[in-house]
Design an enzyme around this catalytic site. Sequence first.
Site, mmCIF file in Angstrom:
data_model
loop_
_atom_site.group_PDB
_atom_site.id
_atom_site.type_symbol
_atom_site.label_atom_id
_atom_site.label_comp_id
_atom_site.label_asym_id
_atom_site.label_seq_id
_atom_site.Cartn_x
_atom_site.Cartn_y
_atom_site.Cartn_z
ATOM 1 N N LYS A 18 0.779 -1.040 0.058
ATOM 2 C CA LYS A 18 -0.142 -0.276 -0.234
ATOM 3 C C LYS A 18 0.510 1.670 -0.204
ATOM 4 C CE LYS A 18 -4.630 -1.813 1.848
ATOM 5 N NZ LYS A 18 -5.249 -1.227 3.057
ATOM 6 N N LYS A 75 -11.552 -3.740 -3.979
ATOM 7 C CA LYS A 75 -11.826 -2.273 -4.947
ATOM 8 C C LYS A 75 -11.391 -1.499 -4.959
ATOM 9 C CE LYS A 75 -13.490 -3.099 -0.270
ATOM 10 N NZ LYS A 75 -12.994 -2.179 1.519
ATOM 11 N N LYS A 88 -4.119 -9.600 -6.515
ATOM 12 C CA LYS A 88 -5.588 -9.742 -6.361
ATOM 13 C C LYS A 88 -6.931 -8.965 -6.103
ATOM 14 C CE LYS A 88 -5.299 -7.678 -1.587
ATOM 15 N NZ LYS A 88 -5.805 -7.211 -1.242
HETATM 16 P P1 AMP Z 1 -11.361 -5.003 2.125
HETATM 17 O O1 AMP Z 1 -11.835 -4.938 1.215
HETATM 18 O O2 AMP Z 1 -9.984 -4.740 2.894
HETATM 19 O O3 AMP Z 1 -11.683 -4.261 4.146
HETATM 20 O O4 AMP Z 1 -11.348 -6.922 2.670
HETATM 21 C C1 AMP Z 1 -12.146 -7.488 3.916
HETATM 22 C C2 AMP Z 1 -12.649 -9.013 3.745
HETATM 23 O O5 AMP Z 1 -12.071 -9.272 2.448
HETATM 24 C C3 AMP Z 1 -10.791 -9.019 4.166
HETATM 25 O O6 AMP Z 1 -11.400 -10.392 5.735
HETATM 26 C C4 AMP Z 1 -9.993 -9.819 3.159
HETATM 27 O O7 AMP Z 1 -9.343 -10.871 3.103
HETATM 28 C C5 AMP Z 1 -11.185 -10.172 2.422
HETATM 29 N N1 AMP Z 1 -10.571 -9.814 0.857
HETATM 30 C C6 AMP Z 1 -10.562 -8.908 0.061
HETATM 31 N N2 AMP Z 1 -10.618 -9.170 -0.884
HETATM 32 C C7 AMP Z 1 -10.372 -10.200 -1.326
HETATM 33 C C8 AMP Z 1 -9.610 -11.284 -2.640
HETATM 34 N N3 AMP Z 1 -9.610 -10.379 -3.808
HETATM 35 N N4 AMP Z 1 -10.368 -12.032 -2.463
HETATM 36 C C9 AMP Z 1 -10.350 -12.802 -1.332
HETATM 37 N N5 AMP Z 1 -10.725 -11.682 -0.252
HETATM 38 C C10 AMP Z 1 -10.816 -10.662 -0.389
#
Ligand code: AMP
Length: 334
Positions: free
Chosen positions: A113, A200, A197
């Site tokens: 990041k 968002k 990966k």
């Molecule tokens: P965040 O968007 O970083 O707040 O992620 C929220 C949750 O979604 C966390 O548990 C992440 O590990 C999961 N997550 C985010 N992106 C992915 C992805 N590409 N594949 C699987 N899990 C994800």
Amino acid sequence: MTKRILSCMQPTNKLQLGNYLGALVNYVKLQEEGAECLYGVVDLHAITVPQDPQILRQSTRETAAAYIAAGIDPKKSFIFTQSAVPAHAQLAWVLNCLTPMGWLNRMTQFKEKAGKKKDQASLGLYSYPVLMAADILLYQATHVPVGDDQKQHLELTRDIAISFNQHHAKREFFTIPEPFITGEATRVMSLRDGTQKMSKSAESDMTRINLTDDADMIAQKFKKAKTDAGMVPANAAEAQGRAEALNLIGIYAALSDTSKDAVMNEFGGKQFSDLKTALSDLAVAKLSPITSRMNELMDDTAELDKILKVGNDRANELAEPTLNGVMEIMGFWS
Ligand code: AMP
Ligand code: TRP
């Protein structure tokens, strides 16, 4: 031991398919097992990178709406906002003082990041995993459903808890949490690059399926998804080294609740366009009820706010004894 489940998402941008398959699906699974579940919207985490205040407020409600639309039942689970529970920041400060910088220097998410502009990244972004540890330990959570990318942060959380128990509490004060990372899509990859990966915050919207995308958009994104020149692999050996193919197969398996092997059995040897068409239909069937429920919930924010208020009250109640215990152990006057 009864299970206590805690997990959180940042209210930044729209939720995408990786959030749903990697995390949310398992939130619901654990709720249905009857465990006590707390699901947070972590706005303190969100401000580790710049946010527009109006949009942050809106996204906080939207994330809560996505939880409910995906199957979190406010009658069974609690949904709360991190900033409404001051104990998160209070415990994070104490843990910041007990966590060696060497442990944080290993965190790959910070490196990704902060990128090349490490000196300009905020101190908050650097210590973000300690705040995450506080989120989890505050509630004495036994299981934490997350995607694969959060594994390292969970390990850090466990190290912090073990060290606190040994050196400060001199007893089993914090519960040592277990990561809950399961399913066929624990790491959903970008539709345009199988080495990145799905995220968002990625610049191009074509790399991801948002929970708010309509049927046409979903079809278009899968149609344009990167694949290779071969046919759909028929088994694990044929799939080796083919990240983009494996990603689509994993998404299909997760959405249809089967295994990658079963999907390869069905589509092996066919054109990728066949798999992509089936995938679009399946994704639309699975996601469109979620999207419409989310829209309904966002039309009635008073109801959402009520749900969050109940969750915040419960979160504060549960957090209090842990924080008091920590203050006592640390020698704070009270
Ligand atoms: P965040 O968007 O970083 O707040 O992620 C929220 C949750 O979604 C966390 O548990 C992440 O590990 C999961 N997550 C985010 N992106 C992915 C992805 N590409 N594949 C699987 N899990 C994800
Ligand atoms: N760091 C997680 C992410 O970026 C979000 C998060 C914050 C979290 N606090 C948490 C996840 C506590 C699980 C438990 O995805």
